[in-house]
Every structure is written in C-alpha cells, then in structure tokens.
Write an enzyme that holds these catalytic residues in place. Structure first.
Site, PDB file in Angstrom:
ATOM      1  CG  HIS A 123       5.419 -10.428   9.166  1.00 45.12           C
ATOM      2  ND1 HIS A 123       6.340 -10.749   8.221  1.00 45.12           N
ATOM      3  CD2 HIS A 123       4.309 -11.113   8.868  1.00 45.12           C
ATOM      4  CE1 HIS A 123       5.811 -11.601   7.380  1.00 45.12           C
ATOM      5  NE2 HIS A 123       4.571 -11.831   7.742  1.00 45.12           N
TER       6      HIS A 123
ATOM      7  CE  LYS B  44       8.758   3.458   9.747  1.00 48.67           C
ATOM      8  NZ  LYS B  44       8.274   2.799  10.938  1.00 48.67           N
TER       9      LYS B  44
ATOM     10  CE1 TYR C  99      13.515  -4.178   3.697  1.00 46.03           C
ATOM     11  CE2 TYR C  99      13.676  -5.476   5.711  1.00 46.03           C
ATOM     12  CZ  TYR C  99      13.034  -4.523   4.946  1.00 46.03           C
ATOM     13  OH  TYR C  99      11.900  -3.922   5.427  1.00 46.03           O
TER      14      TYR C  99
ATOM     15  CE1 TYR D 153      11.276  -2.566   8.480  1.00 45.73           C
ATOM     16  CE2 TYR D 153      10.978  -4.430   9.963  1.00 45.73           C
ATOM     17  CZ  TYR D 153      11.012  -3.904   8.690  1.00 45.73           C
ATOM     18  OH  TYR D 153      10.791  -4.736   7.614  1.00 45.73           O
TER      19      TYR D 153
ATOM     20  N   PRO E  92       9.498   3.336  -0.278  1.00 45.11           N
ATOM     21  CG  PRO E  92       8.913   1.908  -2.032  1.00 45.11           C
ATOM     22  CD  PRO E  92       9.758   3.097  -1.708  1.00 45.11           C
TER      23      PRO E  92
HETATM   24  P1  RFL Z   1      -3.412   7.604  -2.182  1.00 42.13           P
HETATM   25  O1  RFL Z   1      -3.482   6.193  -1.747  1.00 42.13           O
HETATM   26  O2  RFL Z   1      -2.601   7.926  -3.389  1.00 42.13           O
HETATM   27  O3  RFL Z   1      -4.910   8.092  -2.394  1.00 42.13           O
HETATM   28  C1  RFL Z   1      -5.209   9.296  -3.034  1.00 42.13           C
HETATM   29  C2  RFL Z   1      -6.591   9.143  -3.663  1.00 42.13           C
HETATM   30  O4  RFL Z   1      -6.950  10.396  -4.274  1.00 42.13           O
HETATM   31  C3  RFL Z   1      -7.492  10.145  -5.560  1.00 42.13           C
HETATM   32  N1  RFL Z   1      -7.313  11.363  -6.358  1.00 42.13           N
HETATM   33  C4  RFL Z   1      -8.294  12.263  -6.582  1.00 42.13           C
HETATM   34  N2  RFL Z   1      -9.551  12.293  -6.168  1.00 42.13           N
HETATM   35  C5  RFL Z   1     -10.315  13.357  -6.556  1.00 42.13           C
HETATM   36  N3  RFL Z   1      -9.826  14.363  -7.343  1.00 42.13           N
HETATM   37  C6  RFL Z   1      -8.565  14.358  -7.758  1.00 42.13           C
HETATM   38  N4  RFL Z   1      -8.093  15.333  -8.538  1.00 42.13           N
HETATM   39  C7  RFL Z   1      -7.722  13.277  -7.383  1.00 42.13           C
HETATM   40  N5  RFL Z   1      -6.427  12.957  -7.613  1.00 42.13           N
HETATM   41  C8  RFL Z   1      -6.198  11.793  -6.995  1.00 42.13           C
HETATM   42  C9  RFL Z   1      -6.722   8.934  -6.057  1.00 42.13           C
HETATM   43  O5  RFL Z   1      -7.442   8.248  -7.077  1.00 42.13           O
HETATM   44  C10 RFL Z   1      -6.593   8.111  -4.783  1.00 42.13           C
HETATM   45  O6  RFL Z   1      -7.685   7.240  -4.596  1.00 42.13           O
HETATM   46  O7  RFL Z   1      -2.873   8.559  -1.024  1.00 42.13           O
HETATM   47  P2  RFL Z   1      -3.012   8.447   0.588  1.00 42.13           P
HETATM   48  O8  RFL Z   1      -4.426   8.215   0.992  1.00 42.13           O
HETATM   49  O9  RFL Z   1      -2.273   9.598   1.106  1.00 42.13           O
HETATM   50  O10 RFL Z   1      -2.236   7.096   0.967  1.00 42.13           O
HETATM   51  C11 RFL Z   1      -0.859   6.999   0.769  1.00 42.13           C
HETATM   52  C12 RFL Z   1      -0.481   5.560   0.436  1.00 42.13           C
HETATM   53  O11 RFL Z   1      -1.280   5.099  -0.642  1.00 42.13           O
HETATM   54  C13 RFL Z   1       1.000   5.462   0.075  1.00 42.13           C
HETATM   55  O12 RFL Z   1       1.794   6.209   0.964  1.00 42.13           O
HETATM   56  C14 RFL Z   1       1.477   3.991   0.119  1.00 42.13           C
HETATM   57  O13 RFL Z   1       0.843   3.215  -0.853  1.00 42.13           O
HETATM   58  C15 RFL Z   1       2.985   3.966  -0.085  1.00 42.13           C
HETATM   59  N6  RFL Z   1       3.498   2.589  -0.152  1.00 42.13           N
HETATM   60  C16 RFL Z   1       3.694   1.867   1.005  1.00 42.13           C
HETATM   61  N7  RFL Z   1       3.352   2.380   2.211  1.00 42.13           N
HETATM   62  C17 RFL Z   1       3.475   1.641   3.347  1.00 42.13           C
HETATM   63  O14 RFL Z   1       3.131   2.126   4.439  1.00 42.13           O
HETATM   64  N8  RFL Z   1       3.965   0.356   3.301  1.00 42.13           N
HETATM   65  C18 RFL Z   1       4.343  -0.233   2.129  1.00 42.13           C
HETATM   66  O15 RFL Z   1       4.761  -1.389   2.131  1.00 42.13           O
HETATM   67  C19 RFL Z   1       4.213   0.517   0.919  1.00 42.13           C
HETATM   68  N9  RFL Z   1       4.509  -0.039  -0.276  1.00 42.13           N
HETATM   69  C20 RFL Z   1       3.738   2.004  -1.400  1.00 42.13           C
HETATM   70  C21 RFL Z   1       4.246   0.658  -1.421  1.00 42.13           C
HETATM   71  C22 RFL Z   1       3.484   2.686  -2.591  1.00 42.13           C
HETATM   72  C23 RFL Z   1       3.727   2.070  -3.802  1.00 42.13           C
HETATM   73  N10 RFL Z   1       3.445   2.835  -4.987  1.00 42.13           N
HETATM   74  C24 RFL Z   1       2.807   2.354  -6.138  1.00 42.13           C
HETATM   75  C25 RFL Z   1       3.512   4.287  -4.941  1.00 42.13           C
HETATM   76  C26 RFL Z   1       4.487   0.049  -2.630  1.00 42.13           C
HETATM   77  C27 RFL Z   1       4.233   0.737  -3.817  1.00 42.13           C
HETATM   78  C28 RFL Z   1       4.508  -0.010  -5.100  1.00 42.13           C
END
Ligand code: RFL
Length: 389
Positions: free
Chosen positions: A72, A299, A202, A386, A295
């Site tokens: 994209h 990032k 958007y 971006y 979101p």
């Molecule tokens: P994660 O992905 O939350 O992974 C953490 C892992 O740790 C586990 N955990 C444990 N394990 C052992 N012992 C414990 N006590 C534990 N507690 C937790 C969990 O089960 C999990 O597997 O963190 P990480 O690796 O830092 O990654 C961060 C990303 O996941 C997060 O920033 C993104 O998902 C945010 N986000 C988006 N980011 C983007 O770059 N582009 C996007 O378009 C985007 N859209 C989003 C998003 C986050 C969303 N939600 C649900 C928060 C859209 C949504 C809806």
C-alpha cells in the site's frame, strides 16, 4: 535449566527477538501464557512498515510475507462526502506498507524459530521473575501439566504485553510512567468482507470517525468512533453497517461498501502509555510491555519489532565482544523512536477526530486536513512519518 536469555511472551516482540538472537547463536527459551493455537489466530494489527519488513527479510524471516502481503502506498481521507488521496509512497522514496495480519506474522515467526531448533513453552502460568539486579536473574513458571520449573539466565526479555508480569516485577518508584487518555473510544470490527477499497480510508463525519483498513482479500477491519462508555454489545451488526455506510458515503459517487459476516466487535479505549527507562537491572522491556500507542498510524506492532531488533543487536554485541554499550543505550534508542511515533499518532488522532477536547480542536483538525489536502510539503512530512522514517 540454564539459558542465556529468557523471553517472556510470544507476540511480535518476543518472537522477533527469539529468532534474531537464535540466529546469532544465543540460546533462549520463550515462555508464553496462551496456547499456540490462540497466539496463531489472534487478530490484531495488520500493517507492517518498510523498515520492519526489511529487517525481517535480512534475517530470512519474510518469505511468505513478501509473497502474500498486499503493498500500500496511498491512503484516502473523506470529509463531508468528498474524498482526497495522499500517495505517500511516491512522496517518500517508494516506501510502502505491507498489509499482512499480525497472526500470520506470529505464525511465520513461530515456525521459523521451531524449525531452527528453538524452545517455546506454550500455556505456561504463574510466571515469576527473580534476582533481576543480579548477574544471574531467573524466571519460574508452571507448565500446562502442572510442573514448576525455573530457568536461570543472563538476561530477561519482558515481551509480555501491557497486562504481563514483567513490568510489574520492577519495584515501585523505578519507572516513570507517561499516560494519556485520549477521551475517545472506537468500536473495532473485523468482518468477513472483501475490502471495498484499495487504500485505507479515514472518514470524518459529524457522527464521528470511521476507518476502513485492509487485512486480506476476504477480511476487512473497520473502526467506528463511539460515545465513551459504549459496550460492544450496544451495537447490533445492522447498526454497525448502517453507521459505516453513512460515515463513508461520498456525494455523487458510485462507490459502495461491501458487507459481510462480523466476526469480532470490541471497544478500544484510546490511550497512550510509555515507561522510562525500558530496562531494570538485567530485565529489558519490549513492545507493549513498555509502550502502548493508539492504532492511529499503525505503529504498535512495528515498534515492538523494532525494539526486538535493537535488543538483538545489543545482545549479539555483548556475547561477541563483551561490550555493554548497546545494552546501556537500548532504552534511550528505543524511546526516541517510541516518542516520535507517539507524536505522529497524537497528531493524526487530532486530525481525524473533530469533537475531541473542545470545538477549538475541531477547527484545528479541519485546518490540518485542509493543509494536508493543499500542501505538498505537508503531505511529504505526513508520508515520512506514516510509512516509517
Ligand atoms: P503482544 O502481541 O500483546 O504479545 C504479548 C504476549 O505475551 C503473552 N503474555 C504472557 N506470557 C507469559 N506470561 C505472562 N504472564 C504473560 N502475559 C502475557 C501474551 O499472551 C502475548 O502472546 O505484545 P507485543 O509482542 O509487544 O506486540 C505488540 C502488538 O501486538 C501491538 O502493539 C499491536 O497489536 C497494536 N495494534 C496495531 N499495531 C500496528 O502496528 N498496526 C495496526 O494496525 C494495529 N492495529 C493493534 C491494532 C492492537 C489492537 N488491539 C486489540 C490491542 C488493532 C487492535 C484491535
């Protein structure tokens, strides 16, 4: 059990780090609270920056992504029934976003790590960290079959997200926390509907913001700004589609929104959170464990992977030469990137919401959008932030 590094959490941060350090010959164990099936099917982010993909590619971790991800380079803004597009890739050296769901990134990283002989323990519970300021910290856990184990290591990587145990293991008073509640809530919707657009949309509407993000040829993500305090169950599927049709509507256009089965509906409380420093003794915090970003601007997953690349360099250098320079600068290096992303995300939050704070900010949002529509210089700055500087 002895390992050089104990990685807590198998999300994008933990799995990227585990793969990179394993490739440098540093042994580690990954401890994950959820099951493998759960982490491999958890839909969240879906947009990877050029920088993240280049990093994965240079480690041979992007083969499927490069084959399957949509590229994209344009996004669209809709205001009062009129649309304008920003071709950000053309404005920033051809750099593009890669649309590839987070659960696919996780799946690929788990497969690569295990294929190379990596050790991941899924479904662990009661993870506890100890002796973090000594030269041999340890992590204990209970396995799915109830056995309690402990690993002693040189370093602990806290990659367990915002609600994990690593950050709370740091004594009170050590970390400075910066939090901002944006006063906005979004209903995040995932639907089995082919994208109705080739570019992220958007839309600003008097009822509130609406966003159309792409995930795959058959799945789309939508966002609807909803009143603060709304519950996901307050919105029926019919109301969701009605609101999306209304907020995306264009005057005098044949464009239409394709509906599909809604497979996820959840309310996102828009907040930002950063802790400083991102380390304590021999514990290093990565990704959401150290910083949460809205979101807006996509990032979060990218910052998590960038933290992992930075820590991997520092650890590789430490084991190869004994130098602690990279470990000492880890937090500052990551925080510079994190604050820059927070600044951009906040800028964008203010631009796409016209009713946050006071009517004054609504007018500022309008002025910012007009500036973006009219000024090539402003668009170039947007493009750089971006798609990832
Ligand atoms: P994660 O992905 O939350 O992974 C953490 C892992 O740790 C586990 N955990 C444990 N394990 C052992 N012992 C414990 N006590 C534990 N507690 C937790 C969990 O089960 C999990 O597997 O963190 P990480 O690796 O830092 O990654 C961060 C990303 O996941 C997060 O920033 C993104 O998902 C945010 N986000 C988006 N980011 C983007 O770059 N582009 C996007 O378009 C985007 N859209 C989003 C998003 C986050 C969303 N939600 C649900 C928060 C859209 C949504 C809806």
């Amino acid at each position: 059990m002895k390992r050089s590094v104990a990685v807590v959490g198998a999300g994008p941060a933990g799995l990227t780090l585990a793969n990179l350090i394993q490739q440098s010959g540093i042994d580690c164990v990954v401890l994950e609270k959820a099951s493998r099936t759960h982490v491999e099917t958890r839909p969240r982010a879906g947009v990877l920056e050029h920088r993240s993909v280049t990093m994965l590619e240079s480690h041979g971790l992007a083969d499927r992504l490069l084959m399957e991800a949509d590229r994209h380079g344009t996004c669209e803004f809709r205001v009062s029934g009129q649309a304008f597009q920003v071709a950000y890739s053309d404005l920033y050296g051809g750099r593009q976003h890669y649309v590839y769901p987070q659960q696919e990134v996780v799946k690929d990283l788990i497969a690569a790590f295990l294929d190379a002989g990596g050790d991941i323990r899924f479904s662990v519970s009661d993870v506890e960290l100890a002796d973090l300021t000594s030269s041999r910290p340890s992590v204990s856990w209970t396995s799915a079959d109830g056995v309690r184990s402990t690993v002693t290591c040189d370093f602990v990587a806290g990659c367990d997200g915002f609600h994990g145990v690593c950050r709370p293991s740091i004594p009170d008073g050590v970390l400075t926390e910066f939090t901002h509640q944006h006063g906005i809530e979004w209903l995040a919707i995932l639907a089995e509907a082919p994208p109705s657009t080739k570019a992220i949309i958007y839309a600003l509407h008097e009822d509130g913001f609406a966003g159309h993000m792409l995930r795959s040829p058959t799945v789309s993500r939508f966002y609807l700004q909803v009143p603060v305090g709304t519950k996901a169950s307050d919105w029926s599927d019919e109301q969701v589609w009605e609101a999306l049709h209304k907020r995306f509507a264009l005057h005098g256009s044949t464009w239409s929104l394709t509906e599909g089965k809604i497979i996820e509906k959840r309310v996102l409380d828009m907040r930002s959170h950063v802790v400083e420093p991102m380390s304590y003794g021999r514990l290093y915090l990565l990704g959401d464990a150290a910083h949460i970003i809205t979101p807006v601007g996509a990032k979060g997953m990218n910052l998590a992977m960038n933290d992992a690349a930075t820590l991997s360099h520092a650890l590789t250098d430490f084991y190869a030469t004994g130098s602690e320079t990279g470990l000492k600068t880890y937090s500052d290096d990551c925080l510079r990137r994190v604050w820059r992303a927070q600044e951009f995300s906040q800028w964008m939050v203010n631009m796409i919401h016209t009713d946050v704070g006071s009517p004054f900010f609504g007018r500022l949002a309008q002025a910012r959008l007009e500036h973006l529509a009219e000024s090539a210089a402003y668009r170039a700055s947007f493009a750089e932030n971006y798609v990832g500087p």
